[in-house]
Design a protein around this motif. Structure first.
Motif, PDB file in Angstrom:
ATOM      1  N   ASP A 118       4.471 -24.721 -81.783  1.00 26.20           N
ATOM      2  CA  ASP A 118       5.311 -25.668 -82.499  1.00 26.20           C
ATOM      3  C   ASP A 118       4.907 -27.067 -82.034  1.00 26.20           C
ATOM      4  O   ASP A 118       4.847 -27.331 -80.834  1.00 26.20           O
ATOM      5  CB  ASP A 118       6.778 -25.411 -82.151  1.00 26.20           C
ATOM      6  N   CYS A 120       6.046 -30.746 -82.028  1.00 27.26           N
ATOM      7  CA  CYS A 120       7.188 -31.626 -82.263  1.00 27.26           C
ATOM      8  C   CYS A 120       7.513 -32.340 -80.959  1.00 27.26           C
ATOM      9  O   CYS A 120       7.066 -31.913 -79.891  1.00 27.26           O
ATOM     10  CB  CYS A 120       8.401 -30.824 -82.730  1.00 27.26           C
ATOM     11  N   CYS A 122      10.877 -33.215 -80.129  1.00 18.40           N
ATOM     12  CA  CYS A 122      12.303 -33.193 -79.785  1.00 18.40           C
ATOM     13  C   CYS A 122      12.635 -32.455 -78.488  1.00 18.40           C
ATOM     14  O   CYS A 122      13.595 -32.797 -77.808  1.00 18.40           O
ATOM     15  CB  CYS A 122      13.146 -32.653 -80.943  1.00 18.40           C
ATOM     16  N   ARG A 205      18.890 -25.131 -80.550  1.00 13.21           N
ATOM     17  CA  ARG A 205      18.957 -26.370 -79.767  1.00 13.21           C
ATOM     18  C   ARG A 205      19.479 -26.099 -78.371  1.00 13.21           C
ATOM     19  O   ARG A 205      19.170 -26.835 -77.438  1.00 13.21           O
ATOM     20  CB  ARG A 205      19.759 -27.429 -80.516  1.00 13.21           C
ATOM     21  N   VAL A 273      15.877 -18.453 -89.077  1.00 11.85           N
ATOM     22  CA  VAL A 273      16.151 -19.295 -87.903  1.00 11.85           C
ATOM     23  C   VAL A 273      17.255 -18.759 -86.983  1.00 11.85           C
ATOM     24  O   VAL A 273      17.935 -17.779 -87.298  1.00 11.85           O
ATOM     25  CB  VAL A 273      16.500 -20.748 -88.320  1.00 11.85           C
ATOM     26  N   SER A 274      17.434 -19.502 -85.890  1.00 12.78           N
ATOM     27  CA  SER A 274      18.332 -19.057 -84.824  1.00 12.78           C
ATOM     28  C   SER A 274      19.752 -18.737 -85.306  1.00 12.78           C
ATOM     29  O   SER A 274      20.322 -17.708 -84.951  1.00 12.78           O
ATOM     30  CB  SER A 274      18.374 -20.108 -83.722  1.00 12.78           C
TER      31      SER A 274
HETATM   32  C1  PBG Z   1      11.795 -28.520 -83.660  1.00 18.62           C
HETATM   33  C2  PBG Z   1      12.249 -27.233 -84.227  1.00 18.62           C
HETATM   34  C3  PBG Z   1      13.554 -26.784 -84.513  1.00 18.62           C
HETATM   35  C4  PBG Z   1      13.440 -25.458 -84.935  1.00 18.62           C
HETATM   36  C5  PBG Z   1      12.079 -25.146 -84.946  1.00 18.62           C
HETATM   37  N1  PBG Z   1      11.371 -26.259 -84.510  1.00 18.62           N
HETATM   38  C6  PBG Z   1      14.861 -27.469 -84.338  1.00 18.62           C
HETATM   39  C7  PBG Z   1      15.215 -28.625 -85.158  1.00 18.62           C
HETATM   40  O1  PBG Z   1      14.466 -29.075 -86.019  1.00 18.62           O
HETATM   41  O2  PBG Z   1      16.290 -29.152 -84.890  1.00 18.62           O
HETATM   42  C8  PBG Z   1      14.577 -24.550 -85.311  1.00 18.62           C
HETATM   43  C9  PBG Z   1      14.333 -23.094 -85.112  1.00 18.62           C
HETATM   44  C10 PBG Z   1      15.546 -22.232 -85.157  1.00 18.62           C
HETATM   45  O3  PBG Z   1      16.685 -22.665 -85.382  1.00 18.62           O
HETATM   46  O4  PBG Z   1      15.361 -21.034 -84.906  1.00 18.62           O
HETATM   47  N2  PBG Z   1      11.909 -29.613 -84.477  1.00 18.62           N
END
Ligand code: PBG
Length: 324
Positions: A118, A120, A122, A205, A273-274
């Motif tokens: 991934d 990113c 954040c 998160r 997703v989560s």
């Molecule tokens: C990073 C990212 C996120 C997820 C994947 N990459 C979180 C977000 O964008 O806030 C979410 C994955 C999940 O909820 O399983 N930006």
């Protein structure tokens, strides 16, 4: 053709008939399993909102990677929890950052498992946003350089594919150029193309310790109400060089998976997703649903909508159930 000439129930009579006309077959080949790597040694800390998922140090991630490989799952998606966070997310593009070290270790010990990363900021920024902040705004073009650097350090460490999830404009092209200029023209990009600002990322998160410290992600992630914009986002990413396009989340976006696959015919991934995972787990814990049947139905539904690849925290369980 109408009743009584046509009776759909004729072919539902027994499992042999049902097997013959079944349209969608889930396979372990469809799955990518997300993993969270953290500093330290011997660390295996359960994520409370995501039972069965852990923040793991590199030694434990290697064991986990072996198990994933042995189950026949082709790939993992790696997220990092850094040792320290700062304003500019320095550890994201540090060649000795947590993810970069984990990639090297996994590729050494379990070379036949694909490592997707991934890309990113954040998880690495003190403010929890996916880009550089100035005057309370998330800057686009400045962030691109850092994302390109991050992707490059992942690939230099041995990543098989990079997956930008930040939703900055132009990131796929920035990453593609940086990889190409450094001799990595053969490394594919899986772009989080149609990614909504979704409440379903809540548990993640906690897992990635990446909650924004002010505001939210709505100035860069898409409004969940928009579908035509999702098509434009995918089209941009393909123009910029994405090899696989992704829709995220999956269950509230099955229409988009269908439309995107039909319109572009590109390898299409869906991120289950989560929050989608945690809801199933919570209901199963209460014995309100049959976990196995619900999970298989969800994953089959995502595939039926048009997904070639499903990124899911259920991957290990589903792989086992498919072997039964
Ligand atoms: C990073 C990212 C996120 C997820 C994947 N990459 C979180 C977000 O964008 O806030 C979410 C994955 C999940 O909820 O399983 N930006």
């Amino acid at each position: 053709m109408y009743f009584p000439t046509y009776r759909p129930r004729r072919l539902r009579k027994n499992e042999n008939f049902r097997r013959m006309i079944r349209e969608t077959h889930l396979s372990v080949d469809d799955f990518i399993y997300p993993l969270f790597v953290a500093p330290g040694e011997g660390v295996k800390k359960e994520i409370s909102s995501m039972p069965g998922n852990y923040q793991m140090s590199i030694d434990n991630i290697i064991e986990e990677a072996r198990e994933v490989r042995d189950l026949g799952i082709p790939a993992i998606l790696l997220f990092g929890i850094p040792f320290a966070k700062d304003e500019v997310g320095s550890e994201a593009y540090d060649e000795d950052g947590i993810v970069q070290r984990a990639i090297r270790a996994i590729k050494k010990e379990v070379p036949d498992l694909l490592v997707v990363t991934d890309v990113c900021l954040c998880e690495y920024t003190s403010h929890g946003h996916c880009g550089i902040i100035r005057d309370g705004e998330v800057l686009n073009d400045v962030t691109l350089e850092l994302l390109a650097q991050e992707a490059l350090t992942h690939v230099a460490a041995g990543a098989d594919m990079v997956a930008p999830s930040d939703m900055m404009d132009g990131r796929v092209s920035a990453i593609r150029s940086s990889l190409d200029e450094n001799g990595h023209q053969d490394i594919p990009i899986m772009a989080y193309s149609a990614k909504h600002a979704s409440a379903f990322y809540g548990p993640f998160r906690e897992a990635a310790e990446s909650t924004p410290q002010f505001g939210d992600r709505r100035s860069y992630q898409m409004d969940a109400a928009n579908g035509l914009e999702a098509l434009r986002e995918v089209s941009l990413d393909i123009e910029e060089g994405a090899d696989i396009v992704m829709v995220k989340p999956a269950l509230s976006c099955l229409d988009l998976i269908y439309a995107i696959k039909k319109e572009f015919g590109y390898p299409t991934a869906a991120y289950n997703v989560s929050g989608e995972f945690s809801m199933v787990k919570a209901a199963a814990e209460k014995d309100w649903i049959d976990e196995k049947r619900v999970v298989m139905e969800i994953l089959t539904g995502i595939k039926r909508a048009g997904a070639d690849i499903i990124i899911t925290y259920h991957a290990k369980d589903a792989a086992k159930w498919l072997q039964e």
